[in-house]
Structure formats: structure tokens, C-alpha cells
Design a protein around this motif. Structure first.
Motif, short mmCIF file in Angstrom:
data_model
loop_
_atom_site.label_atom_id
_atom_site.label_comp_id
_atom_site.label_asym_id
_atom_site.label_seq_id
_atom_site.Cartn_x
_atom_site.Cartn_y
_atom_site.Cartn_z
N LEU A 72 -8.19 -3.07 -0.04
CA LEU A 72 -7.71 -2.65 1.27
C LEU A 72 -8.88 -2.30 2.17
O LEU A 72 -9.79 -1.57 1.76
CB LEU A 72 -6.80 -1.43 1.12
CG LEU A 72 -6.48 -0.63 2.39
CD1 LEU A 72 -5.57 -1.44 3.31
CD2 LEU A 72 -5.83 0.70 2.04
N VAL A 94 -3.50 1.51 -3.64
CA VAL A 94 -3.24 0.08 -3.75
C VAL A 94 -3.25 -0.28 -5.24
O VAL A 94 -3.88 0.40 -6.06
CB VAL A 94 -4.27 -0.77 -2.99
CG1 VAL A 94 -4.17 -0.54 -1.51
CG2 VAL A 94 -5.69 -0.51 -3.49
N ARG A 110 0.84 -1.21 0.00
CA ARG A 110 0.00 0.00 0.00
C ARG A 110 0.87 1.25 0.00
O ARG A 110 1.90 1.30 0.67
CB ARG A 110 -0.87 -0.03 1.26
CG ARG A 110 -1.69 1.21 1.52
CD ARG A 110 -2.21 1.18 2.94
NE ARG A 110 -3.11 2.28 3.23
CZ ARG A 110 -3.53 2.61 4.45
NH1 ARG A 110 -3.11 1.92 5.49
NH2 ARG A 110 -4.35 3.63 4.63
N HIS A 151 -8.30 -0.15 -6.66
CA HIS A 151 -7.66 0.61 -7.73
C HIS A 151 -8.71 1.05 -8.75
O HIS A 151 -9.70 0.36 -8.99
CB HIS A 151 -6.60 -0.28 -8.40
CG HIS A 151 -5.71 0.44 -9.34
ND1 HIS A 151 -6.04 0.64 -10.67
CD2 HIS A 151 -4.48 1.01 -9.16
CE1 HIS A 151 -5.06 1.30 -11.27
NE2 HIS A 151 -4.10 1.54 -10.38
N ILE A 159 -5.97 -5.92 -5.47
CA ILE A 159 -5.98 -5.76 -4.01
C ILE A 159 -7.24 -5.02 -3.59
O ILE A 159 -7.70 -4.10 -4.28
CB ILE A 159 -4.75 -4.96 -3.54
CG1 ILE A 159 -3.46 -5.74 -3.82
CG2 ILE A 159 -4.84 -4.62 -2.04
CD1 ILE A 159 -2.20 -4.96 -3.50
#
Length: 677
Positions: A631, A625, A201, A591, A629
Motif C-alpha cells: 500500500l 493490508v 485495506r 504485511h 499487497i
């Protein structure tokens, strides 16, 4: 108005010394203590609001008894005598019918004072009940892997970083979890020393560093092995140090390292070959490199190997032998206090264990006998444990007599039969030792307990009396217990007179300056670990793909990354409205390309789902990120989100070393909340 020197008891490596300003029995302000050299007179943004935590209108003020279904949060006030009478009666009946193993005491880290933290577990140890194998949700993987490599010893003194010539924060968001170490880097960076962050991150720490390497989750061991490959290739190893201070390097160099070429490591980690070469060259050129290792990179299936690989790097260059060099995971291993006095006052040496990370499973399946009662203090397992949905299933059992001791009506407390109001740390007297620095301190209470709140210490002593326990620790005051912590200690701790702590000032007990000490069976850093080999674990640090992760990645397109948030890292701060608003609503981050694939927009409500659960969060679209992914920062109560909490998505699978939680081995997908089935 008076100023009281106290110690922050939140679960944080820094262990700040604080000044609490008190007027008319109320904490009006909390600030850093300028006389503490390491924490240096400032407190983090969270602790600065702890006056509001103490006096939060959301605190429980009286004992409560359940009057509705478990989980409904329906209670009525009762007296302390009535609550304690019921607990005593129920526990004695359960012990008579099923034996003490039918009881479990579950207290952990929300209060870092060594008396309030451990006396509850000491109570259950003395009663001979089932015992909590504590810490597996947090640090047993990294600690066990560290101990297998260096032995049970603390790492580098964080204050020695002023002598470093390269600093790497590896899997550690310093601004979130170690802000005073970040502050120490100011003087280092003014001298031109570079700070490198290795983290999936782009955290605030990564954004402010000189260089950020956005490594793929779960590939830290491969990067460390790739660095060693280049150091060997380019003649940058300190062969003399390795020969004198390590065990197994020759075999590791021969059997493992050749397989981690820059090209292969690039394919595994997602980092470019050029960046891997650059990092290895920087590390090889540095003589006093300092690696601050975060615990998060070990909370996955092969996390123990990651820790071992990274912790070995300073041996390859000899940095462990130089001032300002080495690695820091934790410091507590070098401060060998006699905490057994309060943790294990009496009781059988061994009994049945309940792994912290497997609480839900054990509440549901354990027999011979089944768990019939659980006491929970200083923790919120309905939110923090893996497979939190299963934890709640277990807590929903009508035949499980549950007692929760907490300042707030947490998600866990909603399942209790009896809820008892607990003090915060500013209402308790206690002894503290840091686990990210080498300081200790004895702290008074700043104010009297609010409402009818009792401390863990007072409650455990009263329950011990009612259950017929006669150990001295259950009759003594905090000040009478303190000297026992220093009985039989060695090293720097042995030089401290416990009576000197009663002035409430911080005292440092760091090992003497010099090379890193190793406390392994060989007395060396063990690259080859015979103890791990005996357990069937690869004896030398290695990276291997995990078959279950490979399988799950083929089924689910996103991998979960959990990390502390800046204002609500865990539910201990949920009682402060200002911090909740500062953090914003519970959210996840993906993202922009992942959002585009799913036609999702910033700010909308989304559902996160896999085979275990579905939860609802707000969406933040950001390139902090990478692709693949998702987060989720911080841990938040159910009521703040559309639905559920993040650990419902995580399995209770254990790590390769130390039987820890594997939160980051979670795979899932995300879709619009409106599309929920």
C-alpha cells in the motif's frame, strides 16, 4: 474581523460550505458552515488548515522564467507583462509554423469552481488546439461503466441514507474521501443499521465499521456476481422490479451467474464461503440497502466490469425503487448545467485528443504535428499521471515550450519555461456544484490574490484577448456568466433562479424523492448493454482473469494498492507544513510476513521496483493490508521521499471501459534501500 461564506474547491465529493474568518486582508481561520445541511458545520482536518495554504511561505509570488536545465527548478523572477508577451509570441509562432494542433491546454481538477476549472480548457477549445481527454486518470472508467448501466444520471441522494437499513461502503474509505457521509451514518447506526466495508485495506473506515471484508484487489465483480448467485438460489430477487425496470437479467441469470458459486467466488476473492453467504443473506434481507461505491476499484484493467456488477446489485433486490436504497457513485449526472458555455465557447466540434493518462506517451511520440507547447494549470502530471517517468521525459524536451500556472513550484513546474503564480480558491469568485451531493453554491473571494497571483479565470481571459478570441465568455465577469449555466437546463436545477445564489448560501437541487431514474437508451437499468457489445466489451457484468495481470503476478510478488492518505491525499496540500508533518514521511505499508521474508523492519528506507522504475519510501509494517499487497497512501512530491513518486511504477495501460488509468494493475517488489543497484 469579518466572516465570509465560501465553498471548498478541493477535489472532493462533499463540496463543503465554509466560513472564512478574515482580518486585515488575511484568512485567519476556516471552519464549516453550520447552515449547510449536508456538510453540517464541520470541515475535514485538511481544509481546517487552508488559511495556512493561502498564506504559505512556499507560494510563488511572481512569474518566473527558467534559467537552468529543465527539471532543475532554476528560475529568475520576471514581470507579468514579460511572461505574457513571451507566451503570446511563442504560441503565435508555433501556430503559424505547425498549426494549432501543436498546442495542448491541460487543466483539470485542483480548483472545483466551474469557472476557474473550465475556462482554461475553453480557451484552448476556442483556439482549435489539441484537446485534453480529461479525467481518465480519475473517473472516466467508473463514469462510463455507470452510464452504460444506469445512463448519465446521478445516484442516490446521500442524505437519504437516514432511511437505509444496510449501508455498504464498497471500495470507499469514507473517512478519507467522504467524511460527511460517514458523519451521516451516526444517526443510522444508532438505530441498529449495520455498516459493512468491502476494501482490500483495513482503513480507518473499515476499522470503525461493523464488518470489514478484506477482498483481494481486482475481484469486486466476482463478489458481486457471487451475491447475485446466492440471491437467485435463495429466492431473494425482486422479480417484479427486475421485469419492469431492467434489461437482460434473464440472460445474465442463465449465462453468467451460474458460474459464480460461493466456493468459486471464495477462491477468487480470498473471502471465506461463510462470509460470502453471510453478506448475501444480509443484502437479500435488506429492503433499503445503500451502497456507496468508491472510484478506486475501477482503476485497474477490468475496472469497468467491477463497477457494472456492483451497480447492478440494488436492481436485483429492488432497492433502487425504495427510499434510502440504491447506490451512489456520483451525483453530477442529474445536474445538467450548461457548462458548455464556458467549456466550448467556440472552435471546431472535433479535433485531436490527448488522453489524460497517456500524456507522457503523447509528449514523446505524437506527430503530425508533434506537441510543441503545453499549458498546465490546476494539476501536477509529473506526479499524478501513470508512467510519471515518461511524463517527465516528455516535459524534459527542450523544444517543448511549457507554461505552468500554480500556487507552488510543483514537480511539474520545475520542468516549465514559464511559471505563473496562481491563486487558491479562497482568492477567487466562482460557482460550485457538488459531485457527491446535490448542492450548488456561488462563492465570493475571501481575500484578494496574494502577491502577484492571478486566477485561472483572469489568466484565460487575458490570453484569449492576446490570441484574438472574441467570445463573450472571455469578456464577462463571473456574475455575468452564472445565468448562462442555467440556460436550457431541466429537472431540479431548472427550478433554481441563478440570481438567488448571489447571497452565497447553499441550494439543494436533488431529483424528487422516488425510484432511481435510468437514462439508458431503453430507459431501464441495462444489465445487457448493446453499446458495450458493439465495442467488443462483454455486454453483461462478468469477472474474468486479466492475462496481463496474471503474467505480471507471476513475475512480481506484490500488487500495488494506492489510496488517498488522510492529510496528504495529493499534492494540492503539500504547501501546508503542518499537514506534511501530521502525515509523516512518504511511506509504503506491507504485511509483517512480507517484511519477514525480506528481512525488512518498520521505519527503514526501502526501494520499490519493477521493470518501469525504482522509487524510495519509508516502510511501515502493519497487518492493515494482507499478504501480497503493498500500500502507498497519498501522492507526494519527490523532495519528501528518498527518491521518486509512486506513479512512476504504474504503466499507462488503459481500463476495459472508459479508457481510464489502471494504477491498481501494478505489480512490483520491495527491498532494503541500501541494496539499491
Amino acid at each position: 474581523m469579518s466572516a465570509v461564506r465560501v465553498v471548498c474547491a478541493h477535489d472532493c465529493p462533499d463540496m463543503c460550505s465554509l466560513i472564512a474568518h478574515v482580518e486585515n486582508g488575511k484568512v485567519t481561520r476556516v471552519e464549516g458552515d453550520p447552515d449547510q445541511p449536508y456538510t453540517a458545520g464541520f470541515a475535514c482536518a485538511k481544509v481546517n488548515r487552508d488559511a495556512e495554504l493561502v498564506h504559505s511561505p512556499e507560494r510563488i509570488t511572481t512569474p518566473l522564467k527558467r534559467v537552468g536545465p529543465k527539471g532543475s527548478g532554476q528560475f529568475q523572477p520576471i514581470s507579468w507583462d514579460a511572461a505574457l508577451d513571451e507566451i503570446e509570441t511563442r504560441w503565435k509562432a508555433i501556430i503559424a509554423e505547425s498549426g494549432p494542433l501543436a498546442l495542448l491546454g491541460y487543466a483539470y481538477s485542483a480548483h472545483q469552481g466551474q469557472m476557474n476549472r473550465h475556462i482554461v480548457n475553453g480557451l484552448f477549445h476556442a483556439m482549435g488546439t489539441s484537446r485534453l481527454q480529461a479525467g481518465t486518470v480519475c473517473d472516466t472508467c467508473c463514469e462510463t461503466a455507470w452510464d452504460a448501466t444506469l445512463g448519465p444520471v446521478g445516484g442516490a441522494d446521500p442524505e437519504s441514507v437516514v432511511d437505509s437499513d444496510l449501508v455498504i461502503a464498497w471500495g470507499c474509505d469514507l473517512m478519507a474521501v467522504n467524511v460527511h457521509f460517514w458523519a451521516k451514518l451516526d444517526s443510522v447506526r444508532k438505530k441498529g443499521v449495520k455498516v459493512v466495508v468491502i476494501d482490500p485495506r483495513r482503513s480507518r473506515t473499515a476499522a470503525a465499521a461493523d464488518w470489514h471484508l478484506p477482498i483481494r484487489i481486482g475481484t469486486d465483480a466476482a463478489l458481486a456476481l457471487g451475491i447475485v448467485h446466492i440471491l437467485v438460489r435463495d429466492g431473494l430477487c425482486d422479480r417484479a422490479y427486475l421485469a419492469a425496470n431492467t434489461l437482460g437479467f434473464d440472460q445474465w441469470e442463465r449465462e453468467v451467474i451460474p458460474g459464480f458459486t460461493p466456493q468459486r467466488v471464495s477462491e477468487i476473492t480470498g473471502l471465506s464461503v461463510a462470509d460470502i453467504e453471510k453478506l448475501a443473506a444480509m443484502y437479500g434481507a435488506a429492503k433499503h440497502s445503500f451502497i456507496r461505491i468508491g472510484e478506486g476499484m475501477t482503476r485497474l484493467a477490468r475496472g469497468g466490469q467491477a463497477l457494472r456488477a456492483v451497480a447492478t446489485l440494488p436492481a436485483v433486490t429492488g432497492a433502487y425503487g425504495r427510499k434510502g436504497g440504491g447506490a451512489l457513485l456520483l451525483t453530477a449526472g442529474s445536474m445538467d448545467f450548461n457548462f458548455a458555455y464556458i467549456r466550448k465557447p467556440s472552435g471546431p466540434a472535433t479535433t485531436r485528443l490527448v488522453n489524460h493518462s497517456l500524456l507522457g506517451l503523447e509528449l514523446v511520440r505524437m506527430d503530425g504535428p508533434p506537441l510543441r507547447s503545453i499549458f498546465i494549470g490546476a494539476n501536477n502530471p509529473a506526479v499524478t499521471c501513470p508512467d510519471a517517468k515518461k511524463v517527465r521525459e516528455g516535459l524534459s524536451r527542450e523544444d517543448l515550450f511549457t507554461v505552468v500556472h500554480d500556487p507552488f513550484l510543483t514537480d511539474t513546474a520545475r520542468y516549465a519555461d514559464i511559471v505563473l503564480p496562481a491563486t487558491t480558491y479562497l482568492e477567487t469568485e466562482d460557482f460550485y456544484r457538488g459531485y457527491g451531493s446535490f448542492y450548488m453554491q456561488f462563492s465570493p473571494a475571501a481575500v484578494q490574490p496574494q502577491g502577484e497571483a492571478w486566477s485561472n479565470f483572469r489568466l484565460a481571459q487575458e490570453l484569449a484577448r492576446r490570441m484574438g478570441l472574441t467570445d463573450a465568455v472571455f469578456r464577462q465577469t463571473e456574475r455575468e456568466i452564472l445565468p448562462h449555466f442555467f440556460e436550457g437546463v431541466t429537472g431540479a436545477v431548472a427550478k433554481v433562479d441563478p440570481a438567488s445564489l448571489l447571497d452565497h448560501k447553499p441550494v439543494k437541487a436533488a431529483p424528487p424523492p422516488g425510484p432511481q431514474e435510468f437514462r439508458t437508451p431503453s430507459g431501464k437499468l441495462e444489465i445487457y448493454s448493446a453499446s458495450l457489445a458493439a465495442e467488443g466489451v462483454p455486454p453483461m457484468p462478468i469477472w474474468e482473469p486479466d492475462p496481463e495481470e496474471v503474467r505480471d503476478a507471476a513475475r512480481w510478488p506484490l500488487r500495488l494498492l494506492t489510496a488517498p492518505s488522510y492529510f496528504q491525499p495529493h499534492t494540492a496540500f503539500s504547501g501546508v507544513d503542518f499537514l506534511r508533518k501530521r502525515e509523516g514521511e512518504p511511506h509504503c505499508v506491507i504485511h509483517p510476513k512480507e517484511a519477514l521474508k525480506r528481512n525488512l523492519a518498520n521505519g527503514q528506507k526501502v526501494r520499490l521496483f519493477n521493470e518501469r522504475a525504482t522509487i524510495g519510501l519509508a516502510l511501515k509494517v502493519s497487518d492493515e493490508v494482507g499478504e501480497g499487497i503493498i500500500l502507498v497512501p497519498g501522492q507526494r512530491p519527490d523532495a519528501e521521499a528518498p527518491e521518486g513518486t509512486v506513479n512512476m511504477l504504474c504503466s499507462d495501460r488503459l481500463t476495459d471501459i472508459g479508457e481510464g488509468a489502471s494504477y491498481q494493475s501494478t505489480f512490483l517488489d520491495v527491498a532494503a534501500w541500501e541494496a539499491k543497484a
